[in-house]
Design a protein around this motif. Structure first.
Motif, PDB file in Angstrom:
ATOM      1  N   ILE A  30     -78.482 -23.830 -83.615  1.00 64.70           N
ATOM      2  CA  ILE A  30     -78.764 -23.291 -82.280  1.00 64.70           C
ATOM      3  C   ILE A  30     -79.312 -21.888 -82.494  1.00 64.70           C
ATOM      4  CG2 ILE A  30     -77.763 -22.613 -80.071  1.00 64.70           C
ATOM      5  CD1 ILE A  30     -75.590 -24.760 -80.596  1.00 64.70           C
ATOM      6  N   ASP A  31     -80.517 -21.646 -82.007  1.00 65.95           N
ATOM      7  CA  ASP A  31     -81.210 -20.392 -82.259  1.00 65.95           C
ATOM      8  C   ASP A  31     -80.388 -19.183 -81.816  1.00 65.95           C
ATOM      9  OD1 ASP A  31     -83.393 -19.119 -83.371  1.00 65.95           O
ATOM     10  OD2 ASP A  31     -84.427 -18.944 -81.446  1.00 65.95           O
ATOM     11  N   VAL A  32     -80.255 -18.233 -82.690  1.00 65.21           N
ATOM     12  CA  VAL A  32     -79.564 -16.941 -82.522  1.00 65.21           C
ATOM     13  C   VAL A  32     -78.097 -17.048 -82.087  1.00 65.21           C
ATOM     14  CG1 VAL A  32     -81.695 -15.660 -82.160  1.00 65.21           C
ATOM     15  CG2 VAL A  32     -80.447 -16.450 -80.165  1.00 65.21           C
ATOM     16  N   LEU A  33     -77.419 -18.130 -82.461  1.00 62.46           N
ATOM     17  CA  LEU A  33     -75.987 -18.261 -82.201  1.00 62.46           C
ATOM     18  C   LEU A  33     -75.277 -18.410 -83.542  1.00 62.46           C
ATOM     19  CD1 LEU A  33     -73.653 -18.465 -80.182  1.00 62.46           C
ATOM     20  CD2 LEU A  33     -74.062 -20.933 -80.100  1.00 62.46           C
ATOM     21  N   TYR A  34     -74.429 -17.442 -83.854  1.00 63.24           N
ATOM     22  CA  TYR A  34     -73.750 -17.401 -85.142  1.00 63.24           C
ATOM     23  C   TYR A  34     -72.238 -17.470 -84.931  1.00 63.24           C
ATOM     24  CZ  TYR A  34     -78.267 -15.578 -86.649  1.00 63.24           C
ATOM     25  OH  TYR A  34     -79.612 -15.420 -86.895  1.00 63.24           O
ATOM     26  N   ALA A  35     -71.516 -17.957 -85.952  1.00 64.28           N
ATOM     27  CA  ALA A  35     -70.052 -17.972 -85.921  1.00 64.28           C
ATOM     28  C   ALA A  35     -69.543 -17.658 -87.319  1.00 64.28           C
ATOM     29  CB  ALA A  35     -69.529 -19.323 -85.466  1.00 64.28           C
ATOM     30  N   VAL A  36     -68.523 -16.808 -87.399  1.00 64.15           N
ATOM     31  CA  VAL A  36     -67.893 -16.473 -88.680  1.00 64.15           C
ATOM     32  C   VAL A  36     -66.386 -16.374 -88.475  1.00 64.15           C
ATOM     33  CG1 VAL A  36     -69.929 -15.251 -89.522  1.00 64.15           C
ATOM     34  CG2 VAL A  36     -68.156 -13.968 -88.355  1.00 64.15           C
ATOM     35  N   GLY A  37     -65.654 -16.231 -89.556  1.00 61.13           N
ATOM     36  CA  GLY A  37     -64.208 -16.056 -89.464  1.00 61.13           C
ATOM     37  C   GLY A  37     -63.514 -17.254 -88.840  1.00 61.13           C
ATOM     38  N   ASN A  38     -62.584 -17.000 -87.951  1.00 60.56           N
ATOM     39  CA  ASN A  38     -61.812 -18.073 -87.323  1.00 60.56           C
ATOM     40  C   ASN A  38     -62.633 -18.924 -86.360  1.00 60.56           C
ATOM     41  OD1 ASN A  38     -59.459 -17.504 -88.676  1.00 60.56           O
ATOM     42  ND2 ASN A  38     -58.628 -16.212 -87.066  1.00 60.56           N
ATOM     43  N   HIS A  68     -79.726 -12.844 -91.777  1.00 52.85           N
ATOM     44  CA  HIS A  68     -80.582 -13.815 -91.098  1.00 52.85           C
ATOM     45  C   HIS A  68     -81.059 -13.273 -89.758  1.00 52.85           C
ATOM     46  CE1 HIS A  68     -81.675 -17.412 -88.780  1.00 52.85           C
ATOM     47  NE2 HIS A  68     -82.082 -17.859 -89.951  1.00 52.85           N
ATOM     48  N   ALA A  69     -80.163 -12.642 -89.007  1.00 49.18           N
ATOM     49  CA  ALA A  69     -80.525 -12.102 -87.690  1.00 49.18           C
ATOM     50  C   ALA A  69     -81.571 -10.991 -87.812  1.00 49.18           C
ATOM     51  CB  ALA A  69     -79.281 -11.587 -86.968  1.00 49.18           C
ATOM     52  N   VAL A  70     -81.432 -10.141 -88.815  1.00 48.44           N
ATOM     53  CA  VAL A  70     -82.417  -9.067 -89.018  1.00 48.44           C
ATOM     54  C   VAL A  70     -83.771  -9.656 -89.375  1.00 48.44           C
ATOM     55  CG1 VAL A  70     -83.054  -7.167 -90.567  1.00 48.44           C
ATOM     56  CG2 VAL A  70     -80.757  -7.282 -89.609  1.00 48.44           C
ATOM     57  N   ALA A  71     -83.786 -10.632 -90.270  1.00 48.05           N
ATOM     58  CA  ALA A  71     -85.046 -11.283 -90.632  1.00 48.05           C
ATOM     59  C   ALA A  71     -85.644 -11.992 -89.420  1.00 48.05           C
ATOM     60  CB  ALA A  71     -84.818 -12.273 -91.769  1.00 48.05           C
ATOM     61  N   ARG A  72     -84.788 -12.607 -88.616  1.00 46.86           N
ATOM     62  CA  ARG A  72     -85.234 -13.324 -87.407  1.00 46.86           C
ATOM     63  C   ARG A  72     -85.783 -12.355 -86.378  1.00 46.86           C
ATOM     64  NH1 ARG A  72     -87.606 -16.546 -84.945  1.00 46.86           N
ATOM     65  NH2 ARG A  72     -86.756 -18.072 -83.536  1.00 46.86           N
ATOM     66  N   ALA A  73     -85.205 -11.174 -86.273  1.00 52.81           N
ATOM     67  CA  ALA A  73     -85.661 -10.182 -85.293  1.00 52.81           C
ATOM     68  C   ALA A  73     -87.065  -9.682 -85.618  1.00 52.81           C
ATOM     69  CB  ALA A  73     -84.684  -9.015 -85.240  1.00 52.81           C
ATOM     70  N   LYS A  74     -87.442  -9.774 -86.872  1.00 52.83           N
ATOM     71  CA  LYS A  74     -88.774  -9.340 -87.288  1.00 52.83           C
ATOM     72  C   LYS A  74     -89.841 -10.400 -87.037  1.00 52.83           C
ATOM     73  CE  LYS A  74     -86.967  -6.266 -90.836  1.00 52.83           C
ATOM     74  NZ  LYS A  74     -86.878  -5.985 -92.272  1.00 52.83           N
ATOM     75  N   THR A  75     -89.404 -11.612 -86.679  1.00 53.43           N
ATOM     76  CA  THR A  75     -90.298 -12.738 -86.417  1.00 53.43           C
ATOM     77  C   THR A  75     -90.204 -13.107 -84.944  1.00 53.43           C
ATOM     78  OG1 THR A  75     -89.805 -13.561 -88.624  1.00 53.43           O
ATOM     79  CG2 THR A  75     -90.866 -15.089 -87.105  1.00 53.43           C
ATOM     80  N   PRO A  76     -91.350 -13.222 -84.226  1.00 52.18           N
ATOM     81  CA  PRO A  76     -91.257 -13.589 -82.805  1.00 52.18           C
ATOM     82  C   PRO A  76     -90.701 -14.998 -82.625  1.00 52.18           C
ATOM     83  CG  PRO A  76     -93.544 -13.578 -83.550  1.00 52.18           C
ATOM     84  CD  PRO A  76     -92.706 -13.068 -84.686  1.00 52.18           C
ATOM     85  N   LEU A  77     -89.974 -15.185 -81.537  1.00 52.24           N
ATOM     86  CA  LEU A  77     -89.468 -16.513 -81.207  1.00 52.24           C
ATOM     87  C   LEU A  77     -90.639 -17.437 -80.904  1.00 52.24           C
ATOM     88  CD1 LEU A  77     -86.492 -15.514 -78.891  1.00 52.24           C
ATOM     89  CD2 LEU A  77     -86.387 -16.239 -81.269  1.00 52.24           C
ATOM     90  N   ALA A  78     -90.453 -18.735 -81.067  1.00 52.62           N
ATOM     91  CA  ALA A  78     -91.539 -19.696 -80.878  1.00 52.62           C
ATOM     92  C   ALA A  78     -92.167 -19.581 -79.496  1.00 52.62           C
ATOM     93  CB  ALA A  78     -91.013 -21.113 -81.113  1.00 52.62           C
TER      94      ALA A  78
END
Length: 86
Positions: A30-38, A68-78
Motif C-alpha cells: 500500500i503506497d506510503v503506508l509503513y508499519a514497524v515494531g508491534n 524508502h520514504a525518503v527515496a520515494r519522496a524524491k520520486t513523483p507519485l504515479a
C-alpha cells in the motif's frame, strides 16, 4: 487506573515487505503506508519469545522504512506524473 508492568507483547500485526510497507490482501504494498515494531507482524513467525523481541526489528525496519520514504519522496507519485504530463 492502575498500570502493572508485564511481559506480554504483540506477535501478529500488519504483513509488510522488506521496506516495511504494509501489504494489502493481494500481498501488494500500500503506497506510503509503513508499519514497524508491534504494528508489524513478528519476524519470529508469529511467536513472542520474550520481552524486547520487537526492539531490534523495530529499529531496523524503521530505518528501512525511512530510507524508502525518503527515496520515494524524491520520486513523483504515479498520479502526479500523469497530471503533469497533461
Amino acid at each position: 487506573m492502575r498500570l502493572y508492568p508485564g511481559d506480554i507483547g504483540a506477535a501478529t500485526g500488519f504483513a509488510t515487505d522488506t521496506d516495511a510497507r504494509v501489504l494489502d490482501r493481494d500481498d501488494a504494498p500500500i503506497d506510503v503506508l509503513y508499519a514497524v515494531g508491534n504494528d508489524m507482524h513478528s519476524i519470529m513467525g508469529g511467536t513472542y519469545p520474550g520481552p524486547g523481541i520487537t526492539l531490534g526489528p523495530g529499529l531496523t525496519f524503521a530505518y528501512l522504512a525511512a530510507q524508502h520514504a525518503v527515496a520515494r519522496a524524491k520520486t513523483p507519485l504515479a498520479w502526479e506524473a500523469k497530471s503533469a504530463a497533461v
